[in-house]
Design an enzyme around this catalytic site. Sequence first.
Site, mmCIF file in Angstrom:
data_model
loop_
_atom_site.group_PDB
_atom_site.id
_atom_site.type_symbol
_atom_site.label_atom_id
_atom_site.label_comp_id
_atom_site.label_asym_id
_atom_site.label_seq_id
_atom_site.Cartn_x
_atom_site.Cartn_y
_atom_site.Cartn_z
ATOM 1 C CB ALA A 143 15.207 16.249 -33.382
ATOM 2 C CB VAL A 144 18.173 14.289 -37.841
ATOM 3 C CG1 VAL A 144 18.105 13.808 -39.283
ATOM 4 C CG2 VAL A 144 19.045 15.528 -37.722
ATOM 5 N N GLY A 197 22.298 16.372 -39.309
ATOM 6 C CA GLY A 197 22.618 16.854 -37.966
ATOM 7 C C GLY A 197 23.819 17.778 -37.980
ATOM 8 N NE ARG A 243 24.697 5.762 -37.510
ATOM 9 C CZ ARG A 243 25.576 5.990 -36.540
ATOM 10 N NH1 ARG A 243 26.630 6.722 -36.780
ATOM 11 N NH2 ARG A 243 25.378 5.516 -35.326
ATOM 12 N NE ARG A 244 20.050 8.438 -45.037
ATOM 13 C CZ ARG A 244 20.177 7.447 -45.902
ATOM 14 N NH1 ARG A 244 20.829 7.630 -47.009
ATOM 15 N NH2 ARG A 244 19.654 6.271 -45.641
ATOM 16 C CD GLU A 273 20.340 18.871 -19.868
ATOM 17 O OE1 GLU A 273 20.537 19.700 -18.970
ATOM 18 O OE2 GLU A 273 19.235 18.401 -20.162
ATOM 19 C CE1 TYR A 279 24.902 17.978 -30.708
ATOM 20 C CE2 TYR A 279 24.518 16.369 -28.981
ATOM 21 C CZ TYR A 279 24.029 17.221 -29.957
ATOM 22 O OH TYR A 279 22.687 17.319 -30.176
ATOM 23 C CG ASN A 289 21.590 11.141 -27.573
ATOM 24 O OD1 ASN A 289 21.880 10.835 -28.717
ATOM 25 N ND2 ASN A 289 20.536 11.881 -27.285
#
Length: 157
Positions: A79-80, A90, A86-87, A112, A123, A117
């Site tokens: 989680a971010v 992650g 978008r920096r 998972e 990923y 998402n």
Amino acid sequence: MSKCTVSISEGSILDLEAVMAVMEDSFDPAYGEAWTAAQCAGLMPLPGVWLSVARQHEKVVGFALGRIVLTEAELLLLAVKRIGRRRGVGQLLLDRFRLIASAKGASKLHLEVRDGNPAMNLYRRAGFTEAGRRRNYYTGRDGQIYDALTLMRETFI
């Protein structure tokens, strides 16, 4: 927030309050994906589990929780905070998960994610591919049902 100002380090149960604040900010309650503090606290002390924490100016802005069993590692949570998306945060957390898992002897990585998402883009870019689908796995607060996708990749970088 830029990549160069974010540091990633090992976390501990002492970071749980900050981790939960990131989770609250990151996971939309409409999807029913977030874990509770009790779930995280119960898992963190188990063998093979590790927490990586992303900090900017000493504040936790993201985290990744992973575990390894034999030669397979699983990314349990990533989680971010919304402000850091978008920096590259992650990506930094995912890269660290992959490196730690590999160092611990993992040859396969799993995770998972809820179908739909936006993290799926991260990923896929990292080489994860769909290995399975759990139908009707998540129940949103409005009663809508969502599938979970299981993703896998080899550990080579």
